[in-house]
Design a protein around this motif. Structure first.
Motif, mmCIF file in Angstrom:
data_model
loop_
_atom_site.group_PDB
_atom_site.id
_atom_site.type_symbol
_atom_site.label_atom_id
_atom_site.label_comp_id
_atom_site.label_asym_id
_atom_site.label_seq_id
_atom_site.Cartn_x
_atom_site.Cartn_y
_atom_site.Cartn_z
ATOM 1 N N GLU A 14 0.828 -1.216 0.000
ATOM 2 C CA GLU A 14 0.000 0.000 0.000
ATOM 3 C C GLU A 14 0.857 1.260 0.000
ATOM 4 O O GLU A 14 0.526 2.249 -0.650
ATOM 5 C CB GLU A 14 -0.913 -0.018 1.228
ATOM 6 C CG GLU A 14 -1.825 1.188 1.366
ATOM 7 C CD GLU A 14 -2.973 1.165 0.379
ATOM 8 O OE1 GLU A 14 -3.569 2.240 0.154
ATOM 9 O OE2 GLU A 14 -3.275 0.090 -0.165
ATOM 10 N N ARG A 15 1.962 1.228 0.728
ATOM 11 C CA ARG A 15 2.786 2.436 0.880
ATOM 12 C C ARG A 15 3.915 2.534 -0.139
ATOM 13 O O ARG A 15 4.603 3.546 -0.197
ATOM 14 C CB ARG A 15 3.373 2.489 2.293
ATOM 15 C CG ARG A 15 2.315 2.695 3.373
ATOM 16 C CD ARG A 15 2.950 2.697 4.749
ATOM 17 N NE ARG A 15 1.969 2.852 5.802
ATOM 18 C CZ ARG A 15 1.822 3.946 6.546
ATOM 19 N NH1 ARG A 15 2.596 4.993 6.324
ATOM 20 N NH2 ARG A 15 0.920 3.993 7.500
ATOM 21 N N ASN A 16 4.102 1.476 -0.930
ATOM 22 C CA ASN A 16 5.174 1.477 -1.909
ATOM 23 C C ASN A 16 4.673 2.073 -3.218
ATOM 24 O O ASN A 16 4.465 1.375 -4.214
ATOM 25 C CB ASN A 16 5.697 0.057 -2.135
ATOM 26 C CG ASN A 16 6.948 0.043 -2.993
ATOM 27 O OD1 ASN A 16 7.625 1.053 -3.153
ATOM 28 N ND2 ASN A 16 7.266 -1.111 -3.555
ATOM 29 N N ASP A 17 4.476 3.388 -3.213
ATOM 30 C CA ASP A 17 3.981 4.066 -4.408
ATOM 31 C C ASP A 17 4.744 5.382 -4.603
ATOM 32 O O ASP A 17 5.731 5.650 -3.913
ATOM 33 C CB ASP A 17 2.471 4.323 -4.320
ATOM 34 C CG ASP A 17 2.077 5.109 -3.066
ATOM 35 O OD1 ASP A 17 2.945 5.818 -2.501
ATOM 36 O OD2 ASP A 17 0.913 5.019 -2.648
ATOM 37 N N ALA A 18 4.280 6.177 -5.532
ATOM 38 C CA ALA A 18 4.986 7.418 -5.871
ATOM 39 C C ALA A 18 5.087 8.384 -4.697
ATOM 40 O O ALA A 18 5.989 9.225 -4.654
ATOM 41 C CB ALA A 18 4.296 8.099 -7.052
ATOM 42 N N SER A 19 4.170 8.272 -3.725
ATOM 43 C CA SER A 19 4.195 9.195 -2.587
ATOM 44 C C SER A 19 5.465 9.045 -1.761
ATOM 45 O O SER A 19 5.859 9.965 -1.040
ATOM 46 C CB SER A 19 2.968 8.967 -1.696
ATOM 47 O OG SER A 19 3.013 7.686 -1.096
ATOM 48 N N ARG A 20 6.116 7.872 -1.851
ATOM 49 C CA ARG A 20 7.381 7.666 -1.138
ATOM 50 C C ARG A 20 8.416 8.708 -1.538
ATOM 51 O O ARG A 20 9.266 9.103 -0.730
ATOM 52 C CB ARG A 20 7.946 6.281 -1.447
ATOM 53 C CG ARG A 20 7.293 5.120 -0.749
ATOM 54 C CD ARG A 20 7.967 3.828 -1.183
ATOM 55 N NE ARG A 20 9.410 3.909 -0.974
ATOM 56 C CZ ARG A 20 10.292 3.131 -1.593
ATOM 57 N NH1 ARG A 20 9.884 2.240 -2.482
ATOM 58 N NH2 ARG A 20 11.582 3.258 -1.348
ATOM 59 N N ALA B 205 7.731 11.715 -2.707
ATOM 60 C CA ALA B 205 7.166 13.063 -2.664
ATOM 61 C C ALA B 205 6.960 13.510 -1.225
ATOM 62 O O ALA B 205 6.007 14.208 -0.908
ATOM 63 C CB ALA B 205 5.837 13.088 -3.420
ATOM 64 N N GLY B 206 7.881 13.044 -0.360
ATOM 65 C CA GLY B 206 7.844 13.479 1.036
ATOM 66 C C GLY B 206 7.044 12.597 1.955
ATOM 67 O O GLY B 206 6.887 12.906 3.133
ATOM 68 N N ALA B 207 6.509 11.440 1.464
ATOM 69 C CA ALA B 207 5.699 10.565 2.305
ATOM 70 C C ALA B 207 6.349 9.195 2.462
ATOM 71 O O ALA B 207 5.667 8.198 2.655
ATOM 72 C CB ALA B 207 4.295 10.420 1.711
ATOM 73 N N GLY B 208 7.654 9.159 2.385
ATOM 74 C CA GLY B 208 8.345 7.879 2.432
ATOM 75 C C GLY B 208 8.679 7.378 3.823
ATOM 76 O O GLY B 208 9.098 6.236 3.985
ATOM 77 N N ALA B 209 8.487 8.213 4.853
ATOM 78 C CA ALA B 209 8.878 7.807 6.203
ATOM 79 C C ALA B 209 8.097 6.598 6.678
ATOM 80 O O ALA B 209 8.648 5.700 7.325
ATOM 81 C CB ALA B 209 8.683 8.976 7.167
ATOM 82 N N GLY B 210 6.800 6.551 6.364
ATOM 83 C CA GLY B 210 5.975 5.424 6.787
ATOM 84 C C GLY B 210 6.454 4.120 6.195
ATOM 85 O O GLY B 210 6.557 3.104 6.891
ATOM 86 N N TYR B 211 6.771 4.136 4.924
ATOM 87 C CA TYR B 211 7.287 2.938 4.256
ATOM 88 C C TYR B 211 8.628 2.537 4.851
ATOM 89 O O TYR B 211 8.870 1.354 5.117
ATOM 90 C CB TYR B 211 7.419 3.200 2.757
ATOM 91 C CG TYR B 211 7.988 2.031 1.978
ATOM 92 C CD1 TYR B 211 7.164 1.002 1.550
ATOM 93 C CD2 TYR B 211 9.351 1.968 1.677
ATOM 94 C CE1 TYR B 211 7.685 -0.089 0.857
ATOM 95 C CE2 TYR B 211 9.877 0.893 0.973
ATOM 96 C CZ TYR B 211 9.035 -0.128 0.567
ATOM 97 O OH TYR B 211 9.561 -1.194 -0.124
#
Length: 327
Positions: free
Chosen positions: A210-216, A218-224
């Protein structure tokens, strides 16, 4: 993971276990993933509670980590089963007095994950860096030799000894670089395989996808990155898997109905002190679908008390059951 070859359900009476819970100096972060089969539906009574279901319980398998750890090695199955039984009762699941009345077989497995050992990675990275520097130097030497051969009327002269030697050195350097790249790829492959196995064991697969997408990027990679860090570290885990007991007895087929997985990081943590909060976190989802991985900070630790059997009866089939595998 294979459980022990013989299933020994506790079918008479109940497990008694009274843990003492106190506040912990550092909160424990639990990760819980629970999934139900499509054909498993609980009956809801008029008062809003679930219809009572009875189960037999089985000792799956304890999987020790890479090194001895008394905080988990010395914890026995009855201690875990006793705690699990308390939270099962809150969901109207009860230990059967007779095997004939049980509809579920609950298999409990627990242990410590073994992360990928990357002790050779620093040397491999250093060797790759050295090989890359050598390859760049050899290419620069070849370029200089080629440039020196371009002298007559701006056209190329016949390739001299200097060019041939530089070409040989460049070839050797590139071969060495390719060898180091292959070594790093093998290390990465081993890391990825271990990560995948631990992610499945702990219930992290769906959340990672779910978290392995382009948002990683764009500043949203910490969760992954946090999830990857979890599966690359040693973690204590407990898995409770419910099977269709009647079908297992009648057809010998292992049909999983629901499975709940809970884990905590093992570093600076004792399993015996984290056991109660792990089971409490998991217990909220017994028999239900959590929807996604639930990571929460939990307060408290446990001092294990005594567990007593009121009865044990070995009358279940000897067919081993395999824990449900996450998709």
């Amino acid at each position: 993971m294979k459980p022990t070859a013989k299933i020994i359900p506790v079918v008479l009476g109940a497990l008694l276990f009274a843990p003492t819970i106190t506040s912990a100096e550092t909160p424990v972060v639990t990760a819980v993933f629970s999934r139900t089969a499509r054909n498993y539906k609980r009956t809801v009574l008029p008062d809003g509670t679930f219809k009572r279901e009875e189960y037999v319980i089985a000792n799956g398998k304890y999987s020790p980590g890479a090194a001895p750890n008394a905080s988990i090695d010395k914890v026995e199955f009855p201690q875990i089963a006793g705690l699990v039984a308390q939270y099962l009762a809150k969901k109207n699941y009860y230990l059967a007095d007779k095997a004939d009345t049980a509809t579920l077989l609950l298999m409990i497995t627990w242990g410590t994950t073994i992360p990928f050992s990357d002790g050779t990675r620093p040397d491999a990275l250093a060797n790759l860096s050295s090989a890359a520097i050598a390859a760049r130097g050899a290419q620069a030497k070849l370029d200089a030799a080629m440039a020196a051969s371009m002298q007559v009327s701006g056209g190329p002269q016949s390739t001299g000894d200097a060019v041939r030697q530089a070409q040989e050195e460049a070839n050797l350097a590139n071969d060495a670089l390719q060898s180091q790249l292959t070594q790093m790829q093998l290390l990465e492959s081993g890391q990825n395989k271990t990560n995948d196995n631990n992610a499945r064991l702990l219930g992290y697969i769906d959340e990672l996808s779910e978290r392995n997408d382009a948002s990683r990027f764009a500043g949203a990679g910490a969760g992954y990155d946090d999830l990857v860090s979890d599966i690359q570290a040693e973690r204590y885990y407990i898995t409770i898997t419910a099977y269709d007991f009647k079908k297992l007895r009648e057809t010998k087929k292992q049909v999983p109905l629901w499975s709940t997985r809970v884990s905590v990081e093992a570093r600076n943590t004792r399993f015996d002190e984290s056991l109660a909060v792990m089971v409490a976190a998991a217990g909220q989802h017994f028999g239900q679908d959590s929807g996604r991985l639930v990571r929460e900070s939990q307060e408290g630790k446990v001092r294990l008390g005594d567990v007593k059997y009121l009865g044990v009866k070995d009358d279940a089939p000897a067919t081993p059951a395999k824990p449900a595998e996450k998709k």
